[in-house]
Design an enzyme around this catalytic site. Structure first.
Site, PDB file in Angstrom:
ATOM      1  N   ASP A  32       1.223  -1.017   0.170  1.00  0.00           N
ATOM      2  CA  ASP A  32      -0.163  -0.184   0.352  1.00  0.00           C
ATOM      3  C   ASP A  32       0.826   0.678   0.301  1.00  0.00           C
ATOM      4  O   ASP A  32       1.916   1.373   0.935  1.00  0.00           O
ATOM      5  CB  ASP A  32      -0.726   0.055   1.215  1.00  0.00           C
ATOM      6  N   LEU A  34      -0.338   4.238   0.607  1.00  0.00           N
ATOM      7  CA  LEU A  34      -0.507   4.653   2.277  1.00  0.00           C
ATOM      8  C   LEU A  34      -0.693   6.429   0.977  1.00  0.00           C
ATOM      9  O   LEU A  34      -0.008   7.284   1.938  1.00  0.00           O
ATOM     10  CB  LEU A  34       1.027   4.781   3.419  1.00  0.00           C
ATOM     11  N   THR A  35      -1.982   6.365   0.287  1.00  0.00           N
ATOM     12  CA  THR A  35      -1.517   8.031  -0.084  1.00  0.00           C
ATOM     13  C   THR A  35      -2.732   8.373   1.151  1.00  0.00           C
ATOM     14  O   THR A  35      -2.809   7.911   2.292  1.00  0.00           O
ATOM     15  CB  THR A  35      -3.036   8.006  -1.066  1.00  0.00           C
ATOM     16  N   ILE A  59       1.863   1.096  -6.351  1.00  0.00           N
ATOM     17  CA  ILE A  59       1.901  -0.990  -7.163  1.00  0.00           C
ATOM     18  C   ILE A  59       2.518  -0.112  -8.208  1.00  0.00           C
ATOM     19  O   ILE A  59       2.666  -0.754  -9.974  1.00  0.00           O
ATOM     20  CB  ILE A  59       0.560  -0.937  -8.042  1.00  0.00           C
ATOM     21  N   SER A  84      -9.834   5.840  -5.557  1.00  0.00           N
ATOM     22  CA  SER A  84     -11.456   5.620  -5.415  1.00  0.00           C
ATOM     23  C   SER A  84     -12.913   6.357  -5.150  1.00  0.00           C
ATOM     24  O   SER A  84     -13.718   6.291  -5.458  1.00  0.00           O
ATOM     25  CB  SER A  84     -12.174   4.859  -4.298  1.00  0.00           C
ATOM     26  N   THR A 133     -15.649  -1.831  -9.821  1.00  0.00           N
ATOM     27  CA  THR A 133     -16.819  -1.243  -9.912  1.00  0.00           C
ATOM     28  C   THR A 133     -18.400  -1.110 -10.170  1.00  0.00           C
ATOM     29  O   THR A 133     -17.779  -1.509 -10.888  1.00  0.00           O
ATOM     30  CB  THR A 133     -16.393   0.143  -9.214  1.00  0.00           C
ATOM     31  N   ASP A 134     -19.598  -0.895  -9.770  1.00  0.00           N
ATOM     32  CA  ASP A 134     -20.237  -1.128 -10.615  1.00  0.00           C
ATOM     33  C   ASP A 134     -20.325   0.196 -11.285  1.00  0.00           C
ATOM     34  O   ASP A 134     -21.571   0.974 -12.652  1.00  0.00           O
ATOM     35  CB  ASP A 134     -21.718  -0.859 -10.393  1.00  0.00           C
ATOM     36  N   GLU A 135     -19.899   1.355 -11.385  1.00  0.00           N
ATOM     37  CA  GLU A 135     -19.795   2.424 -11.907  1.00  0.00           C
ATOM     38  C   GLU A 135     -19.508   2.265 -12.987  1.00  0.00           C
ATOM     39  O   GLU A 135     -19.590   3.336 -14.208  1.00  0.00           O
ATOM     40  CB  GLU A 135     -18.540   3.473 -11.060  1.00  0.00           C
ATOM     41  N   TYR A 159     -12.788   8.815 -12.260  1.00  0.00           N
ATOM     42  CA  TYR A 159     -13.003   7.006 -11.777  1.00  0.00           C
ATOM     43  C   TYR A 159     -13.219   6.248 -11.827  1.00  0.00           C
ATOM     44  O   TYR A 159     -12.678   5.139 -12.562  1.00  0.00           O
ATOM     45  CB  TYR A 159     -13.756   7.992 -10.726  1.00  0.00           C
ATOM     46  N   LYS A 163     -11.708   2.916 -14.233  1.00  0.00           N
ATOM     47  CA  LYS A 163     -11.574   1.806 -13.836  1.00  0.00           C
ATOM     48  C   LYS A 163     -11.981   0.612 -14.727  1.00  0.00           C
ATOM     49  O   LYS A 163     -11.667  -0.120 -15.297  1.00  0.00           O
ATOM     50  CB  LYS A 163     -13.134   1.405 -12.368  1.00  0.00           C
ATOM     51  N   TYR A 216     -26.320  16.148  -2.089  1.00  0.00           N
ATOM     52  CA  TYR A 216     -26.091  16.727  -3.799  1.00  0.00           C
ATOM     53  C   TYR A 216     -27.635  16.867  -4.304  1.00  0.00           C
ATOM     54  O   TYR A 216     -27.731  15.773  -4.675  1.00  0.00           O
ATOM     55  CB  TYR A 216     -25.312  16.221  -4.778  1.00  0.00           C
ATOM     56  N   ARG A 223     -28.260   4.460  -5.279  1.00  0.00           N
ATOM     57  CA  ARG A 223     -26.950   3.462  -5.408  1.00  0.00           C
ATOM     58  C   ARG A 223     -27.115   2.373  -4.755  1.00  0.00           C
ATOM     59  O   ARG A 223     -28.425   2.433  -3.788  1.00  0.00           O
ATOM     60  CB  ARG A 223     -26.243   4.157  -4.355  1.00  0.00           C
TER      61      ARG A 223
HETATM   62  P1  NAD Z   1      -9.997   3.383  -0.371  1.00  0.00           P
HETATM   63  O1  NAD Z   1      -9.705   4.550  -0.910  1.00  0.00           O
HETATM   64  O2  NAD Z   1     -10.068   3.848   0.807  1.00  0.00           O
HETATM   65  O3  NAD Z   1      -8.257   2.873  -0.367  1.00  0.00           O
HETATM   66  C1  NAD Z   1      -7.349   2.426  -1.581  1.00  0.00           C
HETATM   67  C2  NAD Z   1      -6.804   2.434  -1.219  1.00  0.00           C
HETATM   68  O4  NAD Z   1      -5.216   2.466  -1.784  1.00  0.00           O
HETATM   69  C3  NAD Z   1      -5.695   3.084   0.300  1.00  0.00           C
HETATM   70  O5  NAD Z   1      -5.093   2.364   0.706  1.00  0.00           O
HETATM   71  C4  NAD Z   1      -4.174   3.477  -0.267  1.00  0.00           C
HETATM   72  O6  NAD Z   1      -3.225   4.397  -0.398  1.00  0.00           O
HETATM   73  C5  NAD Z   1      -4.099   2.727  -1.918  1.00  0.00           C
HETATM   74  N1  NAD Z   1      -3.709   3.297  -3.119  1.00  0.00           N
HETATM   75  C6  NAD Z   1      -4.032   4.555  -3.842  1.00  0.00           C
HETATM   76  N2  NAD Z   1      -2.816   4.144  -4.902  1.00  0.00           N
HETATM   77  C7  NAD Z   1      -1.665   3.769  -4.166  1.00  0.00           C
HETATM   78  C8  NAD Z   1      -1.000   3.114  -5.058  1.00  0.00           C
HETATM   79  N3  NAD Z   1      -0.231   3.866  -6.622  1.00  0.00           N
HETATM   80  N4  NAD Z   1       0.226   1.957  -4.945  1.00  0.00           N
HETATM   81  C9  NAD Z   1      -0.469   1.169  -3.866  1.00  0.00           C
HETATM   82  N5  NAD Z   1      -1.530   1.410  -2.829  1.00  0.00           N
HETATM   83  C10 NAD Z   1      -1.895   2.652  -3.399  1.00  0.00           C
HETATM   84  O7  NAD Z   1     -10.256   2.915  -1.557  1.00  0.00           O
HETATM   85  P2  NAD Z   1     -11.596   1.704  -1.127  1.00  0.00           P
HETATM   86  O8  NAD Z   1     -13.219   1.843  -0.735  1.00  0.00           O
HETATM   87  O9  NAD Z   1     -10.909   0.570  -0.129  1.00  0.00           O
HETATM   88  O10 NAD Z   1     -11.769   0.314  -2.213  1.00  0.00           O
HETATM   89  C11 NAD Z   1     -11.270  -0.456  -2.741  1.00  0.00           C
HETATM   90  C12 NAD Z   1     -11.504  -1.145  -4.358  1.00  0.00           C
HETATM   91  O11 NAD Z   1     -12.839  -0.813  -4.431  1.00  0.00           O
HETATM   92  C13 NAD Z   1     -11.344   0.030  -5.444  1.00  0.00           C
HETATM   93  O12 NAD Z   1     -10.074  -0.548  -6.231  1.00  0.00           O
HETATM   94  C14 NAD Z   1     -12.142   0.847  -5.781  1.00  0.00           C
HETATM   95  O13 NAD Z   1     -12.464   1.306  -6.883  1.00  0.00           O
HETATM   96  C15 NAD Z   1     -12.721  -0.563  -5.372  1.00  0.00           C
HETATM   97  N6  NAD Z   1     -14.551  -0.343  -4.944  1.00  0.00           N
HETATM   98  C16 NAD Z   1     -14.785   0.635  -4.012  1.00  0.00           C
HETATM   99  C17 NAD Z   1     -15.897   0.677  -3.545  1.00  0.00           C
HETATM  100  C18 NAD Z   1     -16.852   1.966  -2.487  1.00  0.00           C
HETATM  101  O14 NAD Z   1     -17.362   1.339  -1.838  1.00  0.00           O
HETATM  102  N7  NAD Z   1     -15.395   1.895  -1.252  1.00  0.00           N
HETATM  103  C19 NAD Z   1     -17.021   0.446  -4.631  1.00  0.00           C
HETATM  104  C20 NAD Z   1     -16.990  -0.693  -5.556  1.00  0.00           C
HETATM  105  C21 NAD Z   1     -15.177  -0.653  -6.233  1.00  0.00           C
HETATM  106  P1  TYD Z   2     -19.860   8.090  -2.520  1.00  0.00           P
HETATM  107  O1  TYD Z   2     -20.263   7.896  -1.235  1.00  0.00           O
HETATM  108  O2  TYD Z   2     -18.972   9.094  -2.948  1.00  0.00           O
HETATM  109  O3  TYD Z   2     -20.118   6.664  -3.422  1.00  0.00           O
HETATM  110  P2  TYD Z   2     -20.242   7.016  -5.147  1.00  0.00           P
HETATM  111  O4  TYD Z   2     -20.186   8.559  -5.418  1.00  0.00           O
HETATM  112  O5  TYD Z   2     -19.067   6.278  -5.813  1.00  0.00           O
HETATM  113  O6  TYD Z   2     -21.379   6.564  -5.687  1.00  0.00           O
HETATM  114  O7  TYD Z   2     -21.579   8.980  -2.833  1.00  0.00           O
HETATM  115  C1  TYD Z   2     -22.633   8.337  -3.172  1.00  0.00           C
HETATM  116  C2  TYD Z   2     -23.542   9.502  -3.192  1.00  0.00           C
HETATM  117  O8  TYD Z   2     -24.527  10.208  -2.628  1.00  0.00           O
HETATM  118  C3  TYD Z   2     -23.541  10.599  -5.357  1.00  0.00           C
HETATM  119  O9  TYD Z   2     -24.603   9.484  -4.774  1.00  0.00           O
HETATM  120  C4  TYD Z   2     -23.078  11.078  -4.217  1.00  0.00           C
HETATM  121  C5  TYD Z   2     -23.876  11.695  -2.617  1.00  0.00           C
HETATM  122  N1  TYD Z   2     -23.496  12.384  -2.141  1.00  0.00           N
HETATM  123  C6  TYD Z   2     -23.534  13.396  -1.202  1.00  0.00           C
HETATM  124  O10 TYD Z   2     -25.199  13.474  -2.134  1.00  0.00           O
HETATM  125  N2  TYD Z   2     -23.149  14.369  -0.544  1.00  0.00           N
HETATM  126  C7  TYD Z   2     -21.853  14.201  -0.103  1.00  0.00           C
HETATM  127  O11 TYD Z   2     -21.615  14.936   0.772  1.00  0.00           O
HETATM  128  C8  TYD Z   2     -20.660  12.937  -0.925  1.00  0.00           C
HETATM  129  C9  TYD Z   2     -19.901  12.867  -0.069  1.00  0.00           C
HETATM  130  C10 TYD Z   2     -22.074  12.067  -1.916  1.00  0.00           C
END
Ligand code: NAD
Ligand code: TYD
Length: 352
Positions: A32, A34-35, A59, A84, A133-135, A159, A163, A216, A223
């Protein structure tokens, strides 16, 4: 045997590593960078655990990834590392191109070189699991059926486009080189260790601080919500038994409008930690919409259920209650994330 987990200090990755080691003795090598989103404190309970190795690195660093592959010889890579957050991708897409596309490419190439040199049995057992992701599928009309795995890719944000590009690379490395890959496309996760820039944790921590809850646009965007531990179970199952080259959608069967999510969080906080100022919903504030905001995502997770027998264990009602409880029970974690002190955690925990 070892698995390599990228992004294991982030939200989903840290839940995955903790759950993995709670259920298995197979070692985990976490890589990781650690961003801002990576928090080593999420893995603090593994300090001193010989089954876990943490490497602070990027990575996109091919030499580092090659060295780790050679030294640890993982039998699988579970690839979470990514930028992400959609809003950050709108303000600064460059990091998303670099990590999500270039980083996935680097890992695929390092994995390919490692895998090609393996003996037959190890070669057949090797897996590269890409978490997506589903996005990538774009936005759905209100009455359109939920996304299946064959839905066309129509990403709308920097984003989701990055992906989608990484998903295409993974697919191509399977078709062209035979790399044994698996891809999962999941909906919005929520649960412990969720960084408070995303909707649910932001609403909880803002409400507790008496700050506005920014919704927003009209708040009617939809979602699907998946409890993070259900997602981790799905990934374990796909890693164990998924068909090579296939993608699996992972969802919670919980389609909700954002405003309803925010109202649910407020109601739970009213119950668990009432405010002297009155109901938390008083803090709801409609703000300018996100540019290009996708209206609706919905996941059809029947393939995963029919082929591999996975179903989410949590309903939204049980999962969101656990999530709010977790935040209330971890004020120190929240405080260090909000103040930025989590970034100093390594130096505090492991003084030189
Ligand atoms: P996050 O942003 O919380 O964590 C991402 C991690 O990756 C962090 O620990 C960061 O330090 C590390 N990272 C970033 N750039 C890096 C690099 N260049 N090299 C090594 N490490 C790096 O993300 P998350 O929410 O835990 O998501 C994890 C995965 O799941 C992602 O691929 C994201 O696209 C996918 N995903 C997340 C969600 C969600 O709801 N959170 C939904 C669908 C898919
Ligand atoms: P988010 O958690 O950023 O996930 P994603 O954009 O990947 O779905 O946002 C979830 C939904 O909530 C999205 O439709 C944007 C909305 N949102 C707000 O309305 N207010 C906020 O402050 C944030 C962060 C998100």
């Amino acid at each position: 045997m070892t698995i390599l987990v990228t992004g294991g200090a982030g939200f989903i990755g840290s839940n995955f590593v903790l759950d993995w080691l709670a259920q298995s003795d197979e070692p985990v090598l976490t890589l990781d960078a650690l961003t801002y989103a990576g928090n080593r404190e999420n893995l603090a309970s593994l300090a001193g655990d010989a089954r876990h190795t943490f490497v602070h690195g990027d990575i996109t660093d091919r030499a580092l990834v090659d060295r780790l592959m050679a030294e640890h010889r993982p039998r699988a890579i579970v690839h979470f590392a990514a930028e992400s957050h959609v809003d950050r991708s709108i303000h600064g897409p460059g990091a998303f191109i670099r990590t999500n596309i270039q980083g996935t490419f680097t890992l695929l190439e390092a994995a390919r070189m490692h895998w090609q040199a393996l003996a037959d049995e190890a070669k057949a057992a090797f897996r590269f699991l890409h978490v997506s992701t589903d996005e990538v599928y774009g936005s759905l009309a209100p009455d359109a059926p939920a996304f299946t795995e064959t839905h066309p890719f129509e990403p709308n944000s920097p984003y989701s486009a990055s992906k989608a590009a990484s998903d295409h690379l993974v697919r191509a490395w399977h078709h062209t080189y035979g790399l044994p890959v698996l891809t999962t496309n999941c909906s919005n996760n929520y649960g412990p260790y969720h960084f408070p820039e995303k909707l649910i944790p932001l609403m909880i921590v803002n409400a507790l601080a008496g700050k506005p809850l920014p919704v927003y646009g009209d708040g009617q965007q939809i979602r699907d919500w998946l409890y993070v531990k259900d997602h981790c179970a799905a990934i374990r199952r796909v890693l164990e038994a998924g068909r090579l080259g296939e993608t699996y959608n992972v969802g919670g069967w919980n389609e909700k409008a954002n405003i309803d999510i925010v109202k649910t969080v407020c109601a739970l906080l009213d119950e668990m930690q009432p405010s002297a100022e009155g109901p938390y919903a008083r803090l709801i504030t409609y703000v300018k919409d996100r540019p290009g905001h996708d209206r609706r995502y919905a996941i059809d997770a029947r393939k995963l259920e029919h082929e591999l027998g996975w179903k989410p264990a949590e309903t939204f009602e049980t999962g969101i209650r656990k999530t709010v409880r977790w935040v209330l029970d971890h004020p120190d974690w929240v405080q260090r994330v909000q103040s930025g002190a989590y970034r100093d955690w390594v130096a505090t925990q492991y003084p030189a």
